[in-house]
Design a protein around this motif. Structure first.
Motif, PDB file in Angstrom:
ATOM      1  N   GLY A  60       0.798  -1.221   0.000  1.00 44.61           N
ATOM      2  CA  GLY A  60       0.000   0.000   0.000  1.00 44.61           C
ATOM      3  C   GLY A  60       0.829   1.269   0.000  1.00 44.61           C
ATOM      4  O   GLY A  60       0.386   2.300  -0.472  1.00 44.61           O
ATOM      5  N   ARG A  61       2.043   1.195   0.547  1.00 47.03           N
ATOM      6  CA  ARG A  61       2.940   2.355   0.685  1.00 47.03           C
ATOM      7  C   ARG A  61       2.166   3.570   1.158  1.00 47.03           C
ATOM      8  O   ARG A  61       1.425   3.502   2.108  1.00 47.03           O
ATOM      9  N   TYR A  62       2.356   4.702   0.505  1.00 43.45           N
ATOM     10  CA  TYR A  62       1.610   5.920   0.846  1.00 43.45           C
ATOM     11  C   TYR A  62       0.432   6.140  -0.090  1.00 43.45           C
ATOM     12  O   TYR A  62      -0.239   7.150  -0.018  1.00 43.45           O
ATOM     13  N   GLY A  63       0.183   5.195  -0.987  1.00 43.57           N
ATOM     14  CA  GLY A  63      -0.932   5.304  -1.912  1.00 43.57           C
ATOM     15  C   GLY A  63      -0.504   5.008  -3.326  1.00 43.57           C
ATOM     16  O   GLY A  63       0.533   4.387  -3.557  1.00 43.57           O
ATOM     17  N   GLY A  64      -1.288   5.452  -4.269  1.00 47.53           N
ATOM     18  CA  GLY A  64      -0.994   5.221  -5.675  1.00 47.53           C
ATOM     19  C   GLY A  64      -2.195   5.604  -6.511  1.00 47.53           C
ATOM     20  O   GLY A  64      -3.205   6.087  -6.002  1.00 47.53           O
ATOM     21  N   SER A  65      -2.080   5.372  -7.826  1.00 44.42           N
ATOM     22  CA  SER A  65      -3.166   5.692  -8.754  1.00 44.42           C
ATOM     23  C   SER A  65      -3.584   4.444  -9.514  1.00 44.42           C
ATOM     24  O   SER A  65      -2.767   3.585  -9.813  1.00 44.42           O
ATOM     25  N   ALA A  66      -4.861   4.364  -9.813  1.00 42.38           N
ATOM     26  CA  ALA A  66      -5.413   3.263 -10.591  1.00 42.38           C
ATOM     27  C   ALA A  66      -6.104   3.837 -11.818  1.00 42.38           C
ATOM     28  O   ALA A  66      -6.699   4.883 -11.774  1.00 42.38           O
ATOM     29  N   GLY A  67      -6.038   3.114 -12.888  1.00 42.28           N
ATOM     30  CA  GLY A  67      -6.701   3.550 -14.125  1.00 42.28           C
ATOM     31  C   GLY A  67      -5.684   3.963 -15.142  1.00 42.28           C
ATOM     32  O   GLY A  67      -4.483   3.902 -14.892  1.00 42.28           O
ATOM     33  N   GLN A  68      -6.166   4.186 -16.225  1.00 45.00           N
ATOM     34  CA  GLN A  68      -7.181   5.102 -16.680  1.00 45.00           C
ATOM     35  C   GLN A  68      -8.424   4.303 -17.035  1.00 45.00           C
ATOM     36  O   GLN A  68      -8.361   3.267 -17.672  1.00 45.00           O
ATOM     37  N   THR A 118     -19.793  12.380  -8.189  1.00 44.95           N
ATOM     38  CA  THR A 118     -21.220  12.253  -8.477  1.00 44.95           C
ATOM     39  C   THR A 118     -21.588  12.864  -9.818  1.00 44.95           C
ATOM     40  O   THR A 118     -20.937  13.780 -10.309  1.00 44.95           O
ATOM     41  N   ASN A 119     -22.662  12.310 -10.401  1.00 44.27           N
ATOM     42  CA  ASN A 119     -23.250  12.818 -11.647  1.00 44.27           C
ATOM     43  C   ASN A 119     -22.212  13.040 -12.744  1.00 44.27           C
ATOM     44  O   ASN A 119     -22.148  14.106 -13.352  1.00 44.27           O
ATOM     45  N   VAL A 120     -21.414  12.019 -13.016  1.00 48.62           N
ATOM     46  CA  VAL A 120     -20.377  12.104 -14.041  1.00 48.62           C
ATOM     47  C   VAL A 120     -20.965  11.636 -15.370  1.00 48.62           C
ATOM     48  O   VAL A 120     -21.627  10.597 -15.435  1.00 48.62           O
ATOM     49  N   ARG A 121     -20.730  12.399 -16.419  1.00 46.49           N
ATOM     50  CA  ARG A 121     -21.234  12.037 -17.749  1.00 46.49           C
ATOM     51  C   ARG A 121     -20.614  10.732 -18.223  1.00 46.49           C
ATOM     52  O   ARG A 121     -19.528  10.351 -17.800  1.00 46.49           O
ATOM     53  N   ASP A 122     -21.273  10.067 -19.156  1.00 46.29           N
ATOM     54  CA  ASP A 122     -20.729   8.863 -19.777  1.00 46.29           C
ATOM     55  C   ASP A 122     -19.580   9.243 -20.702  1.00 46.29           C
ATOM     56  O   ASP A 122     -19.586  10.316 -21.311  1.00 46.29           O
ATOM     57  N   GLY A 123     -18.585   8.359 -20.815  1.00 41.78           N
ATOM     58  CA  GLY A 123     -17.473   8.568 -21.725  1.00 41.78           C
ATOM     59  C   GLY A 123     -16.377   9.490 -21.215  1.00 41.78           C
ATOM     60  O   GLY A 123     -15.556   9.962 -21.987  1.00 41.78           O
ATOM     61  N   VAL A 124     -16.324   9.746 -19.906  1.00 35.28           N
ATOM     62  CA  VAL A 124     -15.309  10.629 -19.324  1.00 35.28           C
ATOM     63  C   VAL A 124     -14.129   9.785 -18.847  1.00 35.28           C
ATOM     64  O   VAL A 124     -14.306   8.790 -18.145  1.00 35.28           O
ATOM     65  N   ASN A 125     -12.915  10.165 -19.217  1.00 34.44           N
ATOM     66  CA  ASN A 125     -11.706   9.459 -18.794  1.00 34.44           C
ATOM     67  C   ASN A 125     -11.282   9.938 -17.413  1.00 34.44           C
ATOM     68  O   ASN A 125     -11.294  11.135 -17.138  1.00 34.44           O
ATOM     69  N   PHE A 126     -10.883   8.978 -16.560  1.00 37.12           N
ATOM     70  CA  PHE A 126     -10.490   9.343 -15.195  1.00 37.12           C
ATOM     71  C   PHE A 126      -9.525   8.316 -14.624  1.00 37.12           C
ATOM     72  O   PHE A 126      -9.384   7.210 -15.129  1.00 37.12           O
ATOM     73  N   ARG A 127      -8.873   8.727 -13.545  1.00 37.93           N
ATOM     74  CA  ARG A 127      -8.027   7.865 -12.714  1.00 37.93           C
ATOM     75  C   ARG A 127      -8.519   8.006 -11.280  1.00 37.93           C
ATOM     76  O   ARG A 127      -9.107   9.022 -10.927  1.00 37.93           O
ATOM     77  N   VAL A 128      -8.241   7.000 -10.460  1.00 38.00           N
ATOM     78  CA  VAL A 128      -8.552   7.079  -9.039  1.00 38.00           C
ATOM     79  C   VAL A 128      -7.220   7.111  -8.295  1.00 38.00           C
ATOM     80  O   VAL A 128      -6.369   6.256  -8.510  1.00 38.00           O
ATOM     81  N   ARG A 129      -7.026   8.127  -7.469  1.00 40.35           N
ATOM     82  CA  ARG A 129      -5.800   8.265  -6.690  1.00 40.35           C
ATOM     83  C   ARG A 129      -6.105   7.927  -5.229  1.00 40.35           C
ATOM     84  O   ARG A 129      -7.125   8.338  -4.705  1.00 40.35           O
ATOM     85  N   PHE A 130      -5.197   7.177  -4.617  1.00 39.40           N
ATOM     86  CA  PHE A 130      -5.327   6.793  -3.215  1.00 39.40           C
ATOM     87  C   PHE A 130      -4.221   7.445  -2.419  1.00 39.40           C
ATOM     88  O   PHE A 130      -3.102   7.587  -2.899  1.00 39.40           O
ATOM     89  N   GLU A 131      -4.536   7.821  -1.191  1.00 37.81           N
ATOM     90  CA  GLU A 131      -3.536   8.366  -0.279  1.00 37.81           C
ATOM     91  C   GLU A 131      -3.762   7.738   1.088  1.00 37.81           C
ATOM     92  O   GLU A 131      -4.859   7.797   1.636  1.00 37.81           O
ATOM     93  N   ASN A 132      -2.710   7.110   1.604  1.00 39.72           N
ATOM     94  CA  ASN A 132      -2.788   6.459   2.908  1.00 39.72           C
ATOM     95  C   ASN A 132      -2.244   7.392   3.979  1.00 39.72           C
ATOM     96  O   ASN A 132      -1.378   8.213   3.715  1.00 39.72           O
ATOM     97  N   LEU A 133      -2.719   7.210   5.194  1.00 40.69           N
ATOM     98  CA  LEU A 133      -2.320   8.064   6.300  1.00 40.69           C
ATOM     99  C   LEU A 133      -0.890   7.794   6.752  1.00 40.69           C
ATOM    100  O   LEU A 133      -0.251   8.635   7.340  1.00 40.69           O
ATOM    101  N   ARG A 134      -0.381   6.592   6.456  1.00 37.20           N
ATOM    102  CA  ARG A 134       0.995   6.234   6.797  1.00 37.20           C
ATOM    103  C   ARG A 134       1.461   5.170   5.805  1.00 37.20           C
ATOM    104  O   ARG A 134       0.684   4.674   5.012  1.00 37.20           O
ATOM    105  N   TYR A 135       2.714   4.824   5.866  1.00 34.51           N
ATOM    106  CA  TYR A 135       3.255   3.789   4.990  1.00 34.51           C
ATOM    107  C   TYR A 135       2.625   2.445   5.356  1.00 34.51           C
ATOM    108  O   TYR A 135       2.600   2.068   6.521  1.00 34.51           O
ATOM    109  N   GLU A 136       2.081   1.743   4.362  1.00 30.93           N
ATOM    110  CA  GLU A 136       1.417   0.463   4.594  1.00 30.93           C
ATOM    111  C   GLU A 136       2.165  -0.659   3.881  1.00 30.93           C
ATOM    112  O   GLU A 136       2.400  -0.588   2.680  1.00 30.93           O
ATOM    113  N   TYR A 137       2.536  -1.690   4.616  1.00 36.06           N
ATOM    114  CA  TYR A 137       3.199  -2.845   4.034  1.00 36.06           C
ATOM    115  C   TYR A 137       2.207  -3.829   3.437  1.00 36.06           C
ATOM    116  O   TYR A 137       2.546  -4.611   2.568  1.00 36.06           O
ATOM    117  N   GLU A 138       0.972  -3.791   3.918  1.00 32.52           N
ATOM    118  CA  GLU A 138      -0.074  -4.669   3.398  1.00 32.52           C
ATOM    119  C   GLU A 138      -0.547  -4.161   2.034  1.00 32.52           C
ATOM    120  O   GLU A 138      -0.451  -2.970   1.738  1.00 32.52           O
TER     121      GLU A 138
END
Length: 146
Positions: A60-68, A118-138
């Protein structure tokens, strides 16, 4: 003060209306199978979880991004479910418009589905970014429905 006759008439009318209605049904839902849309007008919103995509980060570290990813007609919103053993935060980046997050949403450990945009149009490109509160080994494991 209302008369006893008026009160009795109101109770009788309410009882007749309640008896004429259809009983509520509760059906179990799983994030991997669409729910059949019966008489419940909100059932189509539940079917968007059937096309959920899994993101997995070895550590998990400090987070990361998923997608596009690209939004579809299945869902009106972008939803994330945190399947990790620790809490995290998530935001959505609409990559065609910006490289910044929309806003941060807290996802508790092993959460249910939570809306991150919320209320996102169809066909929109996106990524999901995660941020953890501390460094995670799991591992960080999340599901995205859009």
């Amino acid at each position: 003060m209302p008369s006893p006759t008026a009160r009795l008439l109101a109770v009788a009318t309410a009882t007749a209306l309640l008896a004429a209605g259809t009983p509520a049904r509760a059906e179990p839902t799983t994030p991997t199978a669409p729910v059949s849309s019966g008489p419940n007008e909100f059932a189509p919103l539940e079917t968007c979880y059937g096309g959920a995509v899994r993101s997995y980060f070895e550590t998990g570290r400090y987070g990361g991004s998923a997608g596009q990813y690209r939004t579809t007609t299945r869902c009106r919103d972008i939803n994330v479910r945190n399947a990790s053993v620790y809490a995290t935060e998530a935001c959505v980046i609409f990559v065609d418009k910006t490289s910044a997050c929309n806003y941060w949403t807290y996802l508790p450990a092993n959460s249910g589905w939570i809306t991150v945009a919320t209320n996102v149009r169809d066909g929109v490109n996106f990524r999901v970014r995660f941020e953890n509160l501390r460094y995670e080994y799991e591992p960080l494991i999340a599901y995205h429905a859009f």
